[in-house]
Design a protein around this motif. Structure first.
Motif, PDB file in Angstrom:
ATOM      1  N   LYS A 123       0.755  -1.180  -0.212  1.00 34.17           N
ATOM      2  CA  LYS A 123       0.025   0.063  -0.112  1.00 34.17           C
ATOM      3  C   LYS A 123       0.711   1.249  -0.069  1.00 34.17           C
ATOM      4  O   LYS A 123       0.612   2.200  -0.660  1.00 34.17           O
ATOM      5  CB  LYS A 123      -0.723   0.015   1.324  1.00 34.17           C
ATOM      6  CG  LYS A 123      -2.507  -0.071   1.001  1.00 34.17           C
ATOM      7  CD  LYS A 123      -3.090   0.017   2.365  1.00 34.17           C
ATOM      8  CE  LYS A 123      -4.655  -0.333   2.114  1.00 34.17           C
ATOM      9  NZ  LYS A 123      -5.089  -0.324   3.329  1.00 34.17           N
ATOM     10  N   TYR A 124       1.920   1.243   0.709  1.00 32.79           N
ATOM     11  CA  TYR A 124       2.755   2.230   0.876  1.00 32.79           C
ATOM     12  C   TYR A 124       3.623   2.565  -0.572  1.00 32.79           C
ATOM     13  O   TYR A 124       3.448   3.636  -0.908  1.00 32.79           O
ATOM     14  CB  TYR A 124       3.875   1.871   1.988  1.00 32.79           C
ATOM     15  CG  TYR A 124       4.973   2.884   2.190  1.00 32.79           C
ATOM     16  CD1 TYR A 124       4.850   4.156   3.209  1.00 32.79           C
ATOM     17  CD2 TYR A 124       6.087   2.977   1.393  1.00 32.79           C
ATOM     18  CE1 TYR A 124       5.747   4.922   3.410  1.00 32.79           C
ATOM     19  CE2 TYR A 124       6.863   3.859   1.761  1.00 32.79           C
ATOM     20  CZ  TYR A 124       6.998   4.980   2.675  1.00 32.79           C
ATOM     21  OH  TYR A 124       7.954   5.808   2.996  1.00 32.79           O
ATOM     22  N   ILE A 125       3.880   1.462  -0.934  1.00 31.30           N
ATOM     23  CA  ILE A 125       4.748   1.679  -2.292  1.00 31.30           C
ATOM     24  C   ILE A 125       3.705   2.324  -3.496  1.00 31.30           C
ATOM     25  O   ILE A 125       4.012   3.167  -4.116  1.00 31.30           O
ATOM     26  CB  ILE A 125       5.459   0.503  -2.771  1.00 31.30           C
ATOM     27  CG1 ILE A 125       6.408   0.056  -1.665  1.00 31.30           C
ATOM     28  CG2 ILE A 125       5.853   0.547  -4.011  1.00 31.30           C
ATOM     29  CD1 ILE A 125       7.255  -1.207  -1.843  1.00 31.30           C
ATOM     30  N   TYR A 174       2.625  13.693   8.824  1.00 30.87           N
ATOM     31  CA  TYR A 174       3.453  12.902   7.845  1.00 30.87           C
ATOM     32  C   TYR A 174       4.551  12.439   8.787  1.00 30.87           C
ATOM     33  O   TYR A 174       4.563  12.849   9.957  1.00 30.87           O
ATOM     34  CB  TYR A 174       4.246  14.029   6.947  1.00 30.87           C
ATOM     35  CG  TYR A 174       3.316  14.757   6.265  1.00 30.87           C
ATOM     36  CD1 TYR A 174       2.624  14.004   5.169  1.00 30.87           C
ATOM     37  CD2 TYR A 174       2.960  16.029   6.106  1.00 30.87           C
ATOM     38  CE1 TYR A 174       1.604  14.507   4.236  1.00 30.87           C
ATOM     39  CE2 TYR A 174       1.980  16.558   5.561  1.00 30.87           C
ATOM     40  CZ  TYR A 174       1.279  16.170   4.724  1.00 30.87           C
ATOM     41  OH  TYR A 174       0.415  16.700   3.671  1.00 30.87           O
ATOM     42  N   CYS A 175       5.049  11.190   8.373  1.00 30.45           N
ATOM     43  CA  CYS A 175       6.076  10.291   9.004  1.00 30.45           C
ATOM     44  C   CYS A 175       7.128  11.058   9.366  1.00 30.45           C
ATOM     45  O   CYS A 175       7.611  11.618   8.371  1.00 30.45           O
ATOM     46  CB  CYS A 175       6.124   9.036   8.314  1.00 30.45           C
ATOM     47  SG  CYS A 175       7.506   7.957   8.899  1.00 30.45           S
ATOM     48  N   SER A 176       7.524  10.870  10.606  1.00 30.62           N
ATOM     49  CA  SER A 176       8.771  11.686  11.004  1.00 30.62           C
ATOM     50  C   SER A 176      10.057  11.132  10.239  1.00 30.62           C
ATOM     51  O   SER A 176      11.119  11.768  10.296  1.00 30.62           O
ATOM     52  CB  SER A 176       8.867  12.094  12.463  1.00 30.62           C
ATOM     53  OG  SER A 176       9.004  10.522  12.998  1.00 30.62           O
ATOM     54  N   ILE A 177      10.020   9.754   9.958  1.00 36.10           N
ATOM     55  CA  ILE A 177      11.006   9.127   9.106  1.00 36.10           C
ATOM     56  C   ILE A 177      11.154   9.359   7.808  1.00 36.10           C
ATOM     57  O   ILE A 177      12.109   9.952   7.302  1.00 36.10           O
ATOM     58  CB  ILE A 177      11.249   7.541   9.555  1.00 36.10           C
ATOM     59  CG1 ILE A 177      11.040   7.445  11.063  1.00 36.10           C
ATOM     60  CG2 ILE A 177      12.183   6.949   8.813  1.00 36.10           C
ATOM     61  CD1 ILE A 177      11.023   5.954  11.534  1.00 36.10           C
ATOM     62  N   CYS A 178       9.822   8.964   7.164  1.00 32.51           N
ATOM     63  CA  CYS A 178       9.824   9.062   5.526  1.00 32.51           C
ATOM     64  C   CYS A 178       9.249  10.135   4.917  1.00 32.51           C
ATOM     65  O   CYS A 178       9.271  10.392   3.636  1.00 32.51           O
ATOM     66  CB  CYS A 178       9.426   7.731   5.077  1.00 32.51           C
ATOM     67  SG  CYS A 178       7.692   7.682   5.132  1.00 32.51           S
ATOM     68  N   GLY A 179       8.318  10.908   5.848  1.00 31.86           N
ATOM     69  CA  GLY A 179       7.551  12.073   5.213  1.00 31.86           C
ATOM     70  C   GLY A 179       6.556  11.573   4.381  1.00 31.86           C
ATOM     71  O   GLY A 179       5.799  12.552   4.087  1.00 31.86           O
ATOM     72  N   ILE A 218       4.997   8.000  13.356  1.00 30.79           N
ATOM     73  CA  ILE A 218       5.789   7.415  12.344  1.00 30.79           C
ATOM     74  C   ILE A 218       4.600   6.300  11.573  1.00 30.79           C
ATOM     75  O   ILE A 218       3.609   5.970  12.076  1.00 30.79           O
ATOM     76  CB  ILE A 218       6.739   6.228  13.159  1.00 30.79           C
ATOM     77  CG1 ILE A 218       7.607   7.195  13.502  1.00 30.79           C
ATOM     78  CG2 ILE A 218       7.206   5.297  12.317  1.00 30.79           C
ATOM     79  CD1 ILE A 218       8.656   6.545  14.664  1.00 30.79           C
ATOM     80  N   CYS A 219       4.837   6.088  10.240  1.00 28.40           N
ATOM     81  CA  CYS A 219       4.028   5.631   9.359  1.00 28.40           C
ATOM     82  C   CYS A 219       3.906   4.014   9.814  1.00 28.40           C
ATOM     83  O   CYS A 219       5.064   3.688  10.090  1.00 28.40           O
ATOM     84  CB  CYS A 219       3.888   5.913   7.908  1.00 28.40           C
ATOM     85  SG  CYS A 219       5.366   5.172   7.146  1.00 28.40           S
ATOM     86  N   LYS A 220       3.083   3.398   9.158  1.00 30.82           N
ATOM     87  CA  LYS A 220       2.919   1.857   9.498  1.00 30.82           C
ATOM     88  C   LYS A 220       4.041   1.284   8.784  1.00 30.82           C
ATOM     89  O   LYS A 220       4.615   0.257   9.388  1.00 30.82           O
ATOM     90  CB  LYS A 220       1.571   1.331   8.974  1.00 30.82           C
ATOM     91  CG  LYS A 220       0.396   1.527   9.852  1.00 30.82           C
ATOM     92  CD  LYS A 220      -0.559   0.564   9.054  1.00 30.82           C
ATOM     93  CE  LYS A 220      -2.022   1.134   9.567  1.00 30.82           C
ATOM     94  NZ  LYS A 220      -3.167   0.609   8.855  1.00 30.82           N
ATOM     95  N   ARG A 221       4.693   1.720   7.549  1.00 31.14           N
ATOM     96  CA  ARG A 221       5.647   1.062   6.749  1.00 31.14           C
ATOM     97  C   ARG A 221       7.077   1.268   7.706  1.00 31.14           C
ATOM     98  O   ARG A 221       7.600   0.269   8.057  1.00 31.14           O
ATOM     99  CB  ARG A 221       5.751   1.397   5.740  1.00 31.14           C
ATOM    100  CG  ARG A 221       6.986   1.108   4.727  1.00 31.14           C
ATOM    101  CD  ARG A 221       8.135   2.118   4.875  1.00 31.14           C
ATOM    102  NE  ARG A 221       9.037   1.678   3.997  1.00 31.14           N
ATOM    103  CZ  ARG A 221      10.213   2.339   4.012  1.00 31.14           C
ATOM    104  NH1 ARG A 221      10.298   3.133   4.885  1.00 31.14           N
ATOM    105  NH2 ARG A 221      11.245   1.850   3.225  1.00 31.14           N
ATOM    106  N   CYS A 222       7.229   2.422   8.131  1.00 32.04           N
ATOM    107  CA  CYS A 222       8.355   2.697   8.794  1.00 32.04           C
ATOM    108  C   CYS A 222       8.431   1.945  10.045  1.00 32.04           C
ATOM    109  O   CYS A 222       9.557   1.522  10.717  1.00 32.04           O
ATOM    110  CB  CYS A 222       8.806   4.155   9.048  1.00 32.04           C
ATOM    111  SG  CYS A 222       9.135   5.011   7.558  1.00 32.04           S
ATOM    112  N   GLU A 223       7.388   1.802  10.899  1.00 35.60           N
ATOM    113  CA  GLU A 223       7.122   1.172  12.120  1.00 35.60           C
ATOM    114  C   GLU A 223       7.570  -0.263  11.944  1.00 35.60           C
ATOM    115  O   GLU A 223       8.375  -0.861  12.845  1.00 35.60           O
ATOM    116  CB  GLU A 223       5.767   1.047  12.502  1.00 35.60           C
ATOM    117  CG  GLU A 223       5.485   1.469  14.198  1.00 35.60           C
ATOM    118  CD  GLU A 223       4.222   1.805  14.352  1.00 35.60           C
ATOM    119  OE1 GLU A 223       3.489   0.749  14.235  1.00 35.60           O
ATOM    120  OE2 GLU A 223       3.530   2.718  14.437  1.00 35.60           O
TER     121      GLU A 223
HETATM  122 ZN    ZN Z   1       7.432   6.368   7.171  1.00 33.15          ZN
END
Ligand code: ZN
Ligand code: AMP
Length: 269
Positions: free
Chosen positions: A115-117, A247-252, A259-264
């Motif tokens: 989903k993220y990609i 927005y995710c603090s890692i990937c934006g 933090i977004c689910k993917r980065c988690e």
């Molecule tokens: Zn992220």
């Protein structure tokens, strides 16, 4: 009613597509997304295809091949995302690494990452809408699953279009097959000899959804339709979760938490 008419009705009733929309179909190589691309093309919409090659060896090679074939026949542009090349490892490898740290089912991880990609890459194509192949069986199962999990609120915003999230980085997702039974899609794909990989993903083992799917195989078509129909009637009464996006603090990328689910997941590996 044939499924082309049903899809046309759903598009009209839920205003899924505007004339000027640039539409990208997320093509897995399976029957559902292949059928929805074929139908939208037949209905005269201007579509493009987007496919993630997950690097699952023979299975992914076959999926990419049928997706290329479909886009060639329909004469539509196709964008392929090579997971292994972009991420440095296959989906399987990444998933296993995450699973050494957290006990999660295969599909739960793969689903979040796909989903993220899809959102991120399709946004680069400047698309207005992402089309997926989700159908009535998927939606009835999800609704049921969320009830069994004791979290019906997770279904509150479900429908043929994601209207709840308004964010410039989030591409609206639409599901023209929302009211179509899986078996009718299969029949359609076979009848039109669509290029499809019919076997399921080799990594789709032992997920909660697979158990629910088995249970659903014992239901009649009408019972499945009733689940979705009744859900449509009650969903506005379900208390909606807080939908504030940031927005995710890692990937934006768009995220509901810091933090977004993917980065988690990815930071676990
Ligand atoms: Zn992220
Ligand atoms: P799934 O979560 O595998 O049931 O897939 C749901 C929907 O996501 C499909 O109907 C496709 O529209 C899309 N999708 C799944 N896998 C891929 C993939 N590898 N590449 C592009 N889109 C995909």
């Amino acid at each position: 009613m044939n499924i082309q008419i049903q899809v046309k009705k759903t598009i009209k009733k839920y205003k899924l597509i505007n004339k000027k929309d640039k539409i990208v179909v997320a093509l897995s190589g399976g029957k559902d997304s292949t059928a929805v691309a074929y139908l939208l093309h037949k209905l005269g919409y201007n579509i493009m295809g987007f496919h993630i090659n997950l690097g699952l060896r023979n299975y992914s090679e076959r999926c990419e091949k049928v997706v290329k074939k479909l886009c060639g026949v329909l004469e539509i542009p196709l964008h392929i995302y090579d997971f292994k090349k972009e991420q440095g490892s296959s989906m399987c490898y990444l998933r296993s690494a995450i699973q050494t740290k957290k006990n999660l089912k295969n599909c739960a991880i793969c689903g979040v990452i796909k989903k993220y990609i899809i959102n991120k890459e399709v946004r680069k194509l400047k698309a207005d809408k992402i089309v997926t192949g989700h159908h009535l069986d998927d939606e009835a199962q999800t609704f049921f699953l969320n009830i069994l999990k004791g979290a019906p609120q997770l279904s509150a915003n479900t429908g043929p279009i994601t209207r709840n999230i308004k964010d410039k980085k989030f591409i609206t997702r639409i599901k023209p097959l929302f009211y179509i039974l899986e078996k009718d899609i299969k029949e359609f794909a076979k009848k039109h000899k669509l290029p499809v990989v019919y076997d399921s993903c080799p990594c789709a083992l032992d997920s909660y959804r697979i158990q629910i799917r088995k249970l659903f195989n014992t239901l009649s078509d009408q019972e499945k339709r009733n689940i979705v129909k009744n859900f449509d009637k009650v969903k506005h009464k379900i208390k909606k979760p807080n939908q504030k996006m940031s927005y995710c603090s890692i990937c934006g990328e768009p995220a509901r938490k810091n933090i977004c689910k993917r980065c988690e997941l990815v930071r676990l590996k």
